[in-house]
Write a protein that holds these residues in place. Structure first.
Motif, PDB file in Angstrom:
ATOM      1  N   MET A   1       0.853  -1.174   0.000  1.00 13.51           N
ATOM      2  CA  MET A   1       0.000   0.000   0.000  1.00 13.51           C
ATOM      3  C   MET A   1       0.897   1.236   0.000  1.00 13.51           C
ATOM      4  O   MET A   1       1.875   1.311   0.727  1.00 13.51           O
ATOM      5  N   ILE A   2       0.527   2.198  -0.819  1.00 15.12           N
ATOM      6  CA  ILE A   2       1.239   3.472  -0.880  1.00 15.12           C
ATOM      7  C   ILE A   2       0.238   4.553  -0.496  1.00 15.12           C
ATOM      8  O   ILE A   2      -0.846   4.630  -1.074  1.00 15.12           O
ATOM      9  N   ILE A   3       0.584   5.367   0.485  1.00 15.33           N
ATOM     10  CA  ILE A   3      -0.322   6.411   0.948  1.00 15.33           C
ATOM     11  C   ILE A   3       0.331   7.769   0.753  1.00 15.33           C
ATOM     12  O   ILE A   3       1.464   7.990   1.176  1.00 15.33           O
TER      13      ILE A   3
END
Length: 132
Positions: A1-3
């Motif tokens: 996941m990239i936030i």
């Protein structure tokens, strides 16, 4: 996941110049290993240079009015709410019309390959093409 957490409070919007014509500002909002997202503001008459993305590019027009063109293709008008997907490896440029500003959310995958400036005569011809 990239936030992406948006624009840090201490970061100033960057004016771009090496790969654009006119006054273009951008703020990176996501810079992960693959996808990248930024907000871009184009003053009237401002635009990117010709470029391509190995993973494609999505443009969402937030406000204003702009143009996009694939190399050898027709000029397309972009207005608020319009979404444009440019296929991987397709050379194109995008920017504001001569009389309006443009704000876009830009999402692209992979690096950008810059291939040359959109000249003044080439840009002016876009306005004439759209007016027909």
């Amino acid at each position: 996941m990239i936030i992406g957490r948006g624009i840090p409070a201490d970061r100033v919007s960057a004016m771009r110049s090496a790969t654009t014509t006119g006054q273009v500002w951008s703020d990176i909002v996501l810079a992960g290993g693959g996808p990248r997202a930024l907000n871009m503001f184009f003053a009237p008459g401002s635009r990117t240079h010709w470029h391509r993305h190995p993973g494609g590019q999505m443009l969402y027009t937030v406000s204003g009015e702009g143009w996009i063109q694939e190399r050898g293709g027709e000029v397309v008008v972009m207005r608020p709410g319009d979404v444009v997907w440019t296929e991987p490896g397709i050379e194109h440029w995008h920017g504001a019309t001569a009389s309006a500003q443009l704000i876009q959310l830009v999402l692209h995958f992979g690096d950008v390959e810059w291939t040359g400036e959109v000249g003044e005569a080439e840009y002016a011809a876009c306005g004439a093409e759209v007016a027909r």
